[in-house]
Design a protein around this motif. Structure first.
Motif, PDB file in Angstrom:
ATOM      1  N   GLY A 143       0.864  -1.310  -0.052  1.00 30.39           N
ATOM      2  CA  GLY A 143       0.110  -0.133   0.013  1.00 30.39           C
ATOM      3  C   GLY A 143       0.797   1.148   0.044  1.00 30.39           C
ATOM      4  N   ASN A 144       0.672   2.132  -0.951  1.00 32.66           N
ATOM      5  CA  ASN A 144       1.906   3.253  -1.028  1.00 32.66           C
ATOM      6  C   ASN A 144       1.262   4.754  -0.988  1.00 32.66           C
ATOM      7  N   SER A 145      -0.392   4.872  -0.379  1.00 29.73           N
ATOM      8  CA  SER A 145      -0.991   6.036  -0.306  1.00 29.73           C
ATOM      9  C   SER A 145      -1.806   5.681   0.836  1.00 29.73           C
ATOM     10  N   ASP A 146      -2.159   6.608   1.725  1.00 31.95           N
ATOM     11  CA  ASP A 146      -3.218   6.733   2.666  1.00 31.95           C
ATOM     12  C   ASP A 146      -4.505   7.186   1.825  1.00 31.95           C
ATOM     13  N   SER A 147      -4.334   7.783   0.889  1.00 32.32           N
ATOM     14  CA  SER A 147      -5.555   8.388  -0.060  1.00 32.32           C
ATOM     15  C   SER A 147      -5.956   7.170  -1.063  1.00 32.32           C
ATOM     16  N   ALA A 148      -5.553   6.071  -1.068  1.00 34.73           N
ATOM     17  CA  ALA A 148      -5.724   5.224  -1.873  1.00 34.73           C
ATOM     18  C   ALA A 148      -7.031   4.163  -1.501  1.00 34.73           C
ATOM     19  N   GLY A 149      -7.871   4.395  -0.657  1.00 36.00           N
ATOM     20  CA  GLY A 149      -8.891   3.662  -0.010  1.00 36.00           C
ATOM     21  C   GLY A 149      -9.899   3.085  -1.261  1.00 36.00           C
ATOM     22  N   ALA A 150      -9.875   3.957  -2.103  1.00 38.19           N
ATOM     23  CA  ALA A 150     -10.980   3.431  -3.047  1.00 38.19           C
ATOM     24  C   ALA A 150     -10.574   2.386  -3.731  1.00 38.19           C
ATOM     25  N   THR A 151      -9.168   1.884  -3.957  1.00 38.51           N
ATOM     26  CA  THR A 151      -8.824   0.735  -4.604  1.00 38.51           C
ATOM     27  C   THR A 151      -8.039  -0.116  -3.506  1.00 38.51           C
ATOM     28  N   ASP A 152      -7.712   0.182  -2.663  1.00 38.32           N
ATOM     29  CA  ASP A 152      -7.026  -0.609  -1.546  1.00 38.32           C
ATOM     30  C   ASP A 152      -7.863  -1.231  -0.520  1.00 38.32           C
ATOM     31  N   ARG A 153      -8.915  -0.541  -0.132  1.00 38.79           N
ATOM     32  CA  ARG A 153      -9.653  -0.999   1.010  1.00 38.79           C
ATOM     33  C   ARG A 153     -10.146  -2.369   0.550  1.00 38.79           C
ATOM     34  N   GLY A 154     -10.102  -3.420   1.459  1.00 34.44           N
ATOM     35  CA  GLY A 154     -10.474  -4.945   1.189  1.00 34.44           C
ATOM     36  C   GLY A 154      -9.541  -5.672   0.304  1.00 34.44           C
ATOM     37  N   LYS A 155      -8.590  -4.874  -0.003  1.00 29.29           N
ATOM     38  CA  LYS A 155      -7.562  -5.725  -0.959  1.00 29.29           C
ATOM     39  C   LYS A 155      -6.152  -5.620  -0.152  1.00 29.29           C
ATOM     40  N   LEU A 156      -5.029  -5.803  -0.879  1.00 30.08           N
ATOM     41  CA  LEU A 156      -3.686  -5.968  -0.258  1.00 30.08           C
ATOM     42  C   LEU A 156      -3.623  -7.168   0.967  1.00 30.08           C
ATOM     43  N   ARG A 157      -4.345  -8.113   0.597  1.00 32.80           N
ATOM     44  CA  ARG A 157      -4.019  -9.350   1.494  1.00 32.80           C
ATOM     45  C   ARG A 157      -2.954 -10.248   0.942  1.00 32.80           C
ATOM     46  N   VAL A 158      -1.811 -10.062   1.905  1.00 34.49           N
ATOM     47  CA  VAL A 158      -0.368 -10.827   1.569  1.00 34.49           C
ATOM     48  C   VAL A 158       0.022 -11.479   2.681  1.00 34.49           C
ATOM     49  N   THR A 159       0.612 -12.550   2.444  1.00 36.17           N
ATOM     50  CA  THR A 159       1.120 -13.460   3.260  1.00 36.17           C
ATOM     51  C   THR A 159       2.624 -13.424   3.155  1.00 36.17           C
ATOM     52  N   LEU A 160       3.598 -13.293   4.269  1.00 42.14           N
ATOM     53  CA  LEU A 160       5.075 -13.225   4.167  1.00 42.14           C
ATOM     54  C   LEU A 160       5.599 -14.133   5.237  1.00 42.14           C
ATOM     55  N   HIS A 161       5.999 -15.259   4.647  1.00 38.05           N
ATOM     56  CA  HIS A 161       6.604 -16.389   5.485  1.00 38.05           C
ATOM     57  C   HIS A 161       7.776 -17.047   5.066  1.00 38.05           C
ATOM     58  N   HIS A 162       8.747 -17.251   6.196  1.00 35.71           N
ATOM     59  CA  HIS A 162       9.849 -18.063   5.759  1.00 35.71           C
ATOM     60  C   HIS A 162      10.598 -16.927   4.906  1.00 35.71           C
ATOM     61  N   ASN A 163      10.799 -15.826   5.301  1.00 38.49           N
ATOM     62  CA  ASN A 163      11.795 -14.865   4.391  1.00 38.49           C
ATOM     63  C   ASN A 163      12.820 -14.597   5.557  1.00 38.49           C
ATOM     64  N   LEU A 164      14.086 -14.244   4.812  1.00 43.04           N
ATOM     65  CA  LEU A 164      15.112 -13.768   5.731  1.00 43.04           C
ATOM     66  C   LEU A 164      15.360 -12.450   5.158  1.00 43.04           C
ATOM     67  N   PHE A 165      15.286 -11.498   6.374  1.00 42.15           N
ATOM     68  CA  PHE A 165      15.667 -10.060   6.231  1.00 42.15           C
ATOM     69  C   PHE A 165      16.837  -9.884   6.587  1.00 42.15           C
ATOM     70  N   LYS A 166      17.863  -9.363   5.940  1.00 39.05           N
ATOM     71  CA  LYS A 166      19.368  -9.456   6.383  1.00 39.05           C
ATOM     72  C   LYS A 166      19.613  -8.019   6.123  1.00 39.05           C
ATOM     73  N   ASP A 167      20.005  -7.512   7.100  1.00 35.26           N
ATOM     74  CA  ASP A 167      20.464  -5.829   6.841  1.00 35.26           C
ATOM     75  C   ASP A 167      19.655  -4.920   6.232  1.00 35.26           C
ATOM     76  N   ILE A 168      18.365  -5.108   6.795  1.00 37.16           N
ATOM     77  CA  ILE A 168      17.394  -4.349   6.097  1.00 37.16           C
ATOM     78  C   ILE A 168      17.194  -3.055   7.032  1.00 37.16           C
ATOM     79  N   VAL A 169      17.169  -1.703   6.585  1.00 40.89           N
ATOM     80  CA  VAL A 169      16.764  -0.562   7.343  1.00 40.89           C
ATOM     81  C   VAL A 169      15.308  -0.436   8.052  1.00 40.89           C
ATOM     82  N   GLU A 170      14.576  -0.578   6.986  1.00 40.18           N
ATOM     83  CA  GLU A 170      13.166  -0.270   7.085  1.00 40.18           C
ATOM     84  C   GLU A 170      12.155  -0.928   6.115  1.00 40.18           C
ATOM     85  N   ARG A 171      10.875  -0.927   6.493  1.00 46.94           N
ATOM     86  CA  ARG A 171       9.728  -1.219   5.816  1.00 46.94           C
ATOM     87  C   ARG A 171       9.854  -2.976   5.170  1.00 46.94           C
ATOM     88  N   ALA A 172       9.904  -3.724   6.529  1.00 40.81           N
ATOM     89  CA  ALA A 172       9.901  -5.331   6.330  1.00 40.81           C
ATOM     90  C   ALA A 172       8.750  -6.008   7.008  1.00 40.81           C
TER      91      ALA A 172
END
Length: 435
Positions: free
Chosen positions: A284-313
């Motif tokens: 989701g890239n914008s607070d104002s995108a509710g018309a397109t994003d609300r009820g969407k953006l269903r995402v699963t993140l599993h068994h990922n390795l985040f190494k030396d990541i500063v932010e957004r993980a």
């Protein structure tokens, strides 16, 4: 005229620093990681494996006939294969490393563009900080950037599987666009973040201005049923530490590694490595995108390795995001946060593991961007169970977050003991490690 080069020193991505633990699993694996047989190109996402398995599942190009199976060794061949056959099921096997920018930044420059002149024209001592840049050199920079965008973006059609052959397949300098399509699988690739050859100087960005770049390594935009599995996303040869500074600010040539935006839905990202990057994974890239994003953006993140990541993980807006069984190796310097709680987000973060260096407190794992509830449970920090939400609220009283995202994930096929994750993911996540 001095042309701007892509300055960098080669950096090998090593996972050897991850601490390994050998433990018995208290939560056993309940199914294989994928279905569809041993041929990676024909494998499909197993039933119950995250959000991408819902509503019909994700099969990619598994049903492709012989005419729609392509083996590619160059960037040109890859883009041609993507375009061939429309949305008919297709398989694209990548051999070796495809280089989208083998001609260098100079090959994209508009006639008359001069980076030295750009620096002279928009030097804050001359231009100031009150107005955005404009004029001939900015116009030429924008034209050059448009040329680069045409050259490095690859648009993936529906019903496609892209798979690396062997242990050393990859793509560098490119931006994979999974835009407005359905049913895509990307597996077993090392994807080096593209370098923006023509970042824009914005003197109004903050107190001292900033260089802003384009081009994520992979964008899922308005698409559904996408499985991203066993890939390695990295800045590779061009870490931020190798980039120069102009006007006192880092000449930022990287954007995100994986962005899931604009109504994208039903995505599973599993067994990937995300390494050596700043702003890594945005949902989701914008607070104002509710018309397109609300009820969407269903995402699963599993068994990922985040190494030396500063932010957004990840950083999340709107979506119901299930983040479980991931391992985070936090950098010693520059760390900002891992889980960003944004507008109307509903993040569930359970059974993850963190390796925090001395001086980095567990309260930084969460970051409150907007007031939204979050479910956080059974996470481990440096081998010990830690209530990350309680620690955050105690250590960052100005950003108190509320518990309970209001939903319970059910699409989890394999759940491991968090204490096993450092060893498990160090040896099995990323490109070249599909079993």
């Amino acid at each position: 005229m001095r042309n701007r080069k892509c300055h960098a020193s080669v950096m090998a991505v090593s996972l050897a620093g991850c601490t390994a633990l050998v433990l018995s699993l208290t939560a056993p694996a309940v199914a294989a990681e994928s279905g569809g047989g041993r041929d990676l190109a024909r494998q499909t996402l197993a039933a119950g494996d995250g959000w991408a398995s819902a509503d019909g599942g994700t099969t990619g190009g598994a049903a492709a006939d012989a005419e729609h199976v392509h083996t590619v060794r160059t960037w040109s061949e890859f883009r041609s294969a993507l375009a061939a056959g429309g949305d008919a099921p297709k398989i694209i096997r990548v051999v070796g490393t495809l280089n989208a920018t083998e001609g260098g930044c100079e090959s994209f420059e508009a006639p008359g563009y001069d980076f030295d002149q750009y620096l002279a024209d928009y030097d804050p001592a001359v231009w100031g900080y009150e107005n955005k840049v404009s004029g001939p050199q900015e116009d030429l920079r924008a034209a050059s950037a448009k040329n680069q965008g045409k050259g490095i973006k690859a648009f993936v059609p529906s019903n496609t599987t892209i798979v690396g052959v062997g242990r050393n397949a990859g793509i560098t300098g490119a931006s994979l666009q999974i835009k407005g399509v359905d049913n895509v699988i990307v597996r077993n690739l090392t994807i080096e973040s593209p370098l923006d050859c023509f970042p824009q100087w914005d003197p109004t960005d903050g107190a001292t201005g900033a260089w802003n770049s384009e081009y994520d390594a992979m964008v899922v935009y308005g698409s559904t049923h996408v499985w991203v599995d066993h890939n390695t996303f990295t800045d590779g040869r061009y870490p931020d530490s190798s980039l120069p500074r102009y006007y006192g600010e880092i000449y930022q040539q990287h954007d995100g590694e994986l962005d899931i935006v604009r109504g994208a839905d039903l995505v599973t990202a599993s067994w990937n490595v995300f390494a050596d990057h700043d702003k890594t994974l945005m949902i989701g890239n914008s607070d104002s995108a509710g018309a397109t994003d609300r009820g969407k953006l269903r995402v699963t993140l599993h068994h990922n390795l985040f190494k030396d990541i500063v932010e957004r993980a990840p950083r999340v807006r709107f979506g119901k995001v299930d983040t479980y069984n991931n391992h985070y190796v936090v950098p010693e310097n520059g760390y900002v946060y891992s889980w960003g709680i944004g507008f109307e987000s509903r993040l569930v973060a359970e059974k993850n593991s963190f390796a925090l260096p001395a001086g980095v407190n567990a309260g930084l794992i969460l970051k409150k961007w907007k007031d939204a509830p979050v479910t956080v449970a059974d996470n481990y920090v440096n081998g010990r169970a830690v209530d990350v939400l309680a620690v955050h609220n105690a250590e960052v009283p100005g950003e108190v977050l509320q518990p309970d995202a209001g939903w319970t994930p059910t699409l989890r096929l394999r759940v491991d003991d968090p204490r096993a994750l450092p060893g498990l993911l160090t040896h099995r996540a990323g490109a070249g490690r599909v079993r």
